[in-house]
Design an enzyme around this catalytic site. Structure first.
Site, PDB file in Angstrom:
ATOM      1  N   GLN A  72      -6.056  79.886 -18.075  1.00 45.89           N
ATOM      2  CA  GLN A  72      -6.113  80.013 -19.646  1.00 45.89           C
ATOM      3  C   GLN A  72      -7.146  81.240 -19.890  1.00 45.89           C
ATOM      4  O   GLN A  72      -7.180  81.476 -20.995  1.00 45.89           O
ATOM      5  CB  GLN A  72      -6.699  78.821 -19.768  1.00 45.89           C
ATOM      6  CG  GLN A  72      -8.104  78.652 -19.216  1.00 45.89           C
ATOM      7  CD  GLN A  72      -8.782  77.173 -19.745  1.00 45.89           C
ATOM      8  OE1 GLN A  72      -8.384  76.110 -19.140  1.00 45.89           O
ATOM      9  NE2 GLN A  72      -9.467  77.241 -21.248  1.00 45.89           N
ATOM     10  N   CYS A 103      -7.376  74.641 -22.670  1.00 47.14           N
ATOM     11  CA  CYS A 103      -7.300  73.925 -21.762  1.00 47.14           C
ATOM     12  C   CYS A 103      -6.197  72.834 -21.987  1.00 47.14           C
ATOM     13  O   CYS A 103      -5.553  72.272 -21.252  1.00 47.14           O
ATOM     14  CB  CYS A 103      -8.275  73.337 -20.935  1.00 47.14           C
ATOM     15  SG  CYS A 103      -9.502  72.339 -22.224  1.00 47.14           S
ATOM     16  N   HIS A 131     -13.259  69.028 -21.526  1.00 43.84           N
ATOM     17  CA  HIS A 131     -12.116  69.967 -20.695  1.00 43.84           C
ATOM     18  C   HIS A 131     -11.015  69.227 -20.305  1.00 43.84           C
ATOM     19  O   HIS A 131     -11.026  67.984 -20.334  1.00 43.84           O
ATOM     20  CB  HIS A 131     -12.909  70.438 -19.278  1.00 43.84           C
ATOM     21  CG  HIS A 131     -11.993  71.457 -18.598  1.00 43.84           C
ATOM     22  ND1 HIS A 131     -11.102  72.609 -19.271  1.00 43.84           N
ATOM     23  CD2 HIS A 131     -11.396  71.253 -17.265  1.00 43.84           C
ATOM     24  CE1 HIS A 131     -10.484  73.146 -18.345  1.00 43.84           C
ATOM     25  NE2 HIS A 131     -10.525  72.566 -17.167  1.00 43.84           N
ATOM     26  N   ASN A 167      -6.319  72.290 -12.171  1.00 47.91           N
ATOM     27  CA  ASN A 167      -7.138  72.852 -13.165  1.00 47.91           C
ATOM     28  C   ASN A 167      -6.315  74.261 -14.048  1.00 47.91           C
ATOM     29  O   ASN A 167      -5.283  74.438 -13.240  1.00 47.91           O
ATOM     30  CB  ASN A 167      -8.389  73.483 -12.494  1.00 47.91           C
ATOM     31  CG  ASN A 167      -9.459  73.339 -13.828  1.00 47.91           C
ATOM     32  OD1 ASN A 167      -9.226  73.240 -14.972  1.00 47.91           O
ATOM     33  ND2 ASN A 167     -10.882  73.711 -13.177  1.00 47.91           N
TER      34      ASN A 167
END
Length: 289
Positions: free
Chosen positions: A54, A63, A217, A238
């Site tokens: 990202q 995110c 997040h 992630n």
């Protein structure tokens, strides 16, 4: 520290209302589920879509859009039995068009699932990630949703773009609830807290010792496991690139709500628009042709 702030809007009540109609799965007790399960290897088949970053071409607190589109893309791949090519839903569409969320200044995954259900979404083959959104200078329009360029014609909104949707969406909490959702339907998006130690993570089963659980997040849970010492963990994708962590993933201790991982996860059930090749039939205006 790469802190990705969630969009500061009063949404708690509205989200609770949105979730009240969500379908519930029959719950299996944890003891009846496998000790190790990961959608990246189910009987030798990888049902996960690719790792993303990202932070390029610019830093963007997107995110939430990656957690949602990656989880939905995985679930589409599961429903298609890993048939090639992968369908990669476009986070850029959410960043520019999902006005209830904050673009590069964060957002709530439940509101993203809601937007997709109401509006549909396209894929990255015609809406590439720009690390920018409606909060900056990339506003929602037909070219953001699907763009094409040709010699002598320049760039234009692509008519009859492939579209994808959501049949249902909702929230899931607790270790057992999350495991049931992941096992039965696929990866989920979850809010977590970020610490400097996690930011510097390079491998192993991570356990935060600060007690921080305030979310800032969003990630995707793609499976779980248990090591030889009996330590339980989540397998988490992630959106910081494959060079971070364990090829872009990390393992987080499971069952104690570490970093707040088990207190706010969400999911969506993809609508099958690919079997019959469903397209956007909205007619373009004269300035979009």
């Amino acid at each position: 520290m790469k802190i990705h702030l969630l969009y500061a809007i009063a949404i708690v009540f509205s989200v609770q209302v949105l979730l009240c109609q969500a379908a519930e799965l029959e719950q299996m007790p944890i003891k009846d589920m496998p000790k190790n399960f990961w959608w990246g290897n189910v009987d030798g088949v990888n049902y996960l879509t690719l790792q993303k970053n990202q932070h390029i071409p610019f830093y963007c607190g997107s995110c939430w859009s990656f957690a949602v589109t990656s989880s939905l893309s995985d679930r589409i791949k599961i429903m298609r039995k890993a048939k090639w090519p992968d369908i990669l839903l476009a986070p850029q569409v959410l960043l520019s068009c999902n006005m209830e969320n904050g673009g590069c200044h964060g957002g709530n995954p439940v509101l993203a699932y809601k937007w997709i259900k109401e509006n549909n979404i396209t894929d990255e083959t015609c809406s590439p990630y720009q690390a920018n959104g409606h909060d900056m200078n990339v506003q929602c329009n037909s070219m953001i949703k699907c763009k094409n360029c040709q010699p002598g014609k320049g760039c234009f909104a692509q008519p009859r773009a492939k579209i994808y949707g959501v049949e249902d969406y909702g929230q899931v909490i607790t270790e057992e609830g999350i495991m049931n959702e992941v096992l039965q339907r696929g990866p989920v998006s979850c809010e977590i807290a970020i610490t400097q130690e996690l930011d510097d993570y390079t491998g192993g089963i991570f356990k935060d010792e600060t007690g921080r659980i305030a979310p800032d997040h969003d990630i995707s849970i793609t499976g779980w496991g248990e090591d030889e010492a009996g330590t339980k963990y989540w397998i988490i994708r992630n959106s910081w690139g494959s060079y971070w962590g364990e090829g872009g993933d990390f393992r987080l201790i499971r069952g104690i709500n570490n970093l707040g991982i088990e207190q706010n996860c969400s999911w969506g059930v993809p609508k099958d628009t690919w079997t019959n090749d469903v397209r956007n039939e909205t007619k373009l205006g004269p300035d979009e042709q």
